[in-house]
Design an enzyme around this catalytic site. Structure first.
Site, PDB file in Angstrom:
ATOM      1  N   THR A 254     -60.595  75.761 142.385  1.00  0.00           N
ATOM      2  CA  THR A 254     -61.452  75.935 141.606  1.00  0.00           C
ATOM      3  C   THR A 254     -62.870  76.434 142.096  1.00  0.00           C
ATOM      4  O   THR A 254     -63.397  76.243 143.187  1.00  0.00           O
ATOM      5  CB  THR A 254     -61.990  74.673 140.922  1.00  0.00           C
TER       6      THR A 254
ATOM      7  N   PHE B  56     -51.955  82.289 126.962  1.00  0.00           N
ATOM      8  CA  PHE B  56     -53.204  82.405 127.875  1.00  0.00           C
ATOM      9  C   PHE B  56     -53.706  83.690 127.854  1.00  0.00           C
ATOM     10  O   PHE B  56     -54.994  83.895 128.080  1.00  0.00           O
ATOM     11  CB  PHE B  56     -52.647  82.149 129.241  1.00  0.00           C
TER      12      PHE B  56
ATOM     13  N   GLU C 138     -57.443  68.869 137.381  1.00  0.00           N
ATOM     14  CA  GLU C 138     -55.995  69.064 137.327  1.00  0.00           C
ATOM     15  C   GLU C 138     -55.247  69.991 136.383  1.00  0.00           C
ATOM     16  O   GLU C 138     -54.118  69.548 135.796  1.00  0.00           O
ATOM     17  CB  GLU C 138     -55.228  67.966 137.838  1.00  0.00           C
TER      18      GLU C 138
ATOM     19  N   ASN D  92     -48.850  70.298 140.715  1.00  0.00           N
ATOM     20  CA  ASN D  92     -47.927  69.586 139.701  1.00  0.00           C
ATOM     21  C   ASN D  92     -47.719  68.022 140.455  1.00  0.00           C
ATOM     22  O   ASN D  92     -47.502  67.106 139.935  1.00  0.00           O
ATOM     23  CB  ASN D  92     -46.310  70.264 140.162  1.00  0.00           C
TER      24      ASN D  92
ATOM     25  N   LEU E 279     -65.268  44.381 122.943  1.00  0.00           N
ATOM     26  CA  LEU E 279     -66.206  43.496 123.727  1.00  0.00           C
ATOM     27  C   LEU E 279     -67.799  43.397 123.213  1.00  0.00           C
ATOM     28  O   LEU E 279     -68.462  42.668 123.817  1.00  0.00           O
ATOM     29  CB  LEU E 279     -66.067  43.561 125.233  1.00  0.00           C
TER      30      LEU E 279
ATOM     31  N   ASN F  95     -66.676  80.596 138.911  1.00  0.00           N
ATOM     32  CA  ASN F  95     -66.399  81.486 137.772  1.00  0.00           C
ATOM     33  C   ASN F  95     -64.978  81.318 137.361  1.00  0.00           C
ATOM     34  O   ASN F  95     -64.583  82.019 136.323  1.00  0.00           O
ATOM     35  CB  ASN F  95     -66.672  82.809 138.054  1.00  0.00           C
TER      36      ASN F  95
ATOM     37  N   PHE G 274     -59.277  69.866 148.794  1.00  0.00           N
ATOM     38  CA  PHE G 274     -58.439  71.114 148.672  1.00  0.00           C
ATOM     39  C   PHE G 274     -59.397  71.952 147.818  1.00  0.00           C
ATOM     40  O   PHE G 274     -60.192  71.847 146.751  1.00  0.00           O
ATOM     41  CB  PHE G 274     -57.546  70.357 147.537  1.00  0.00           C
TER      42      PHE G 274
END
Length: 393
Positions: free
Chosen positions: A140, A392, A372, A249, A347, A143, A137
């Site tokens: 991304t 944003f 994601e 999603n 541990l 940049n 896929f």
């Protein structure tokens, strides 16, 4: 290998009573496969930085690839809770295994099924479902990560084909993919999805090496240098950012379930170890600090299970919002990475060895908390949903 018996996997709030017999059978089948196939070889694969041989075909054999895709296209026609349970059991083995199935299912098969032509569905989906071919896929870019709308990868209409140029990075399965679903801008700046096949001139997939995380997963780039894409390979049913975001999603939903498996693996290992490890004449599980940690682990796992189950119910009714999926992804990954880190300390020195899964899960989850949608980006998605204000920009 797993350090604990399967019977100790927690169900503190009796969630199994809400699962159908089919759900429980699916979960048990994938759990048994993970125990038999993944656990014996995952540490070596992670230590040596290579994928498990034959993994995609094995995932196809157990029905873990595109399980919610209808049977007519090679899937199993299962519901969203079944998909979540499969992802949970795969990530109990390793995030790399769940990532392989998640990318194939949610990021490659899903867009072809939702937005592809009938010819594309028949050509690609059965082979993807069986694991005969592997998909990647491409969203991304070097940049542009959290801001996919600014992508630079683009294509031009050349009459009888499209000419694709650009690059994508941090792509799971890139070095081994047979096809890639690539998101790029057309000449008007509109984002479209294209299916690019390996072997097409100008299409290369250099591998990303020297990772400290997801070391049993193949990661790389998708590079397009004047790649001629047949016009029949464009996804006809979608344009704009809605296409890739809808895929994310679906993937985020699977992640929110998957990381519960990693947390459970760490919790159960820590519980078994502290019951058996003797210090100062008694099991270390008898000390208050150890019990505090175990109680907190179980509480957080239980909360994540409840969150995912309700999200699965909503998704089955097509009522799950992107913001709800973001909340589950963010909460559950943070829960899992915290448990992985803290259980490692329980541990002592043994926790850093390959005999136990904590360090491997912790390192893997450093990637999962980033991909994601990063941890902070999901926080802003929730903030925007609460306030109605976009932070944003």
């Amino acid at each position: 290998m797993s350090y604990y018996p399967l019977s100790t996997i927690p169900d503190y709030f009796g969630m199994d009573q809400f699962l159908s017999d089919e759900h429980q059978l699916i979960r048990q089948s994938v759990r048994d496969w993970t125990e038999a196939f993944v656990m014996p070889q995952i540490d070596a694969a992670a230590q040596e930085h290579h994928e498990i041989p034959g993994l995609m075909k094995e995932l196809g054999n157990i029905g873990a690839l595109g399980p919610y895709i209808p049977e007519e296209y090679g899937g199993s026609g299962l519901d969203q809770i079944s998909y979540g349970l499969i992802m949970q059991e795969l990530e109990r083995g390793d995030s790399a295994v769940r990532s392989a199935a998640s990318v194939q299912s949610s990021l490659v098969m899903y867009p072809i099924y939702e937005y592809g032509s009938e010819e594309q569905k028949k050509k690609y989906l059965p082979a993807l479902a069986s694991g005969d071919i592997t998909g990647a896929f491409g969203l991304t870019e070097p940049n542009h990560g959290s801001d996919p709308g600014s992508m630079e990868t683009h294509f031009e209409d050349k009459g009888n084909h499209y000419l694709l140029n650009g690059s994508k990075m941090w792509i799971t399965n890139a070095p081994i993919c047979s096809i890639a679903v690539v998101w790029a801008k057309d000449e008007s700046g509109k984002i479209r999805g294209l299916i690019v096949e390996r072997g097409t001139e100008g299409f290369s997939t250099p591998e990303t090496l020297h990772k400290w995380s997801l070391r049993a997963s193949r990661t790389g780039e998708l590079v397009f240098d004047n790649v001629r894409v047949p016009k029949e390979n464009i996804l006809p049913g979608i344009s704009g950012l809605k296409g890739p975001l809808s895929c994310l999603n679906s993937a985020r939903y699977g992640i929110s379930w998957g990381v519960i498996g990693a947390a459970v693996d760490c919790y159960c290992t820590a519980l078994q170890y502290t019951l058996e490890r003797q210090q100062f004449g008694k099991p270390i599980a008898s000390y208050q600090l150890q019990q505090k940690k175990l109680a907190e682990f179980l509480t957080e796992i239980t909360k994540a299970q409840l969150l995912c189950h309700q999200l699965g119910v909503l998704k089955n009714h097509q009522q799950a919002s992107p913001a709800q999926i973001s909340m589950a992804k963010r909460n559950n990954v943070k829960m899992a990475i915290d448990i992985a880190r803290e259980s490692r300390q329980m541990l002592g020195g043994m926790g850093i060895t390959g005999n136990f899964p904590m360090m491997r899960h912790s390192a893997n989850l450093e990637s999962v908390i980033t991909y994601e949608g990063t941890h902070d980006i999901h926080l802003l998605i929730t903030g925007m949903d609460i306030t109605g204000i976009n932070a944003f920009s």
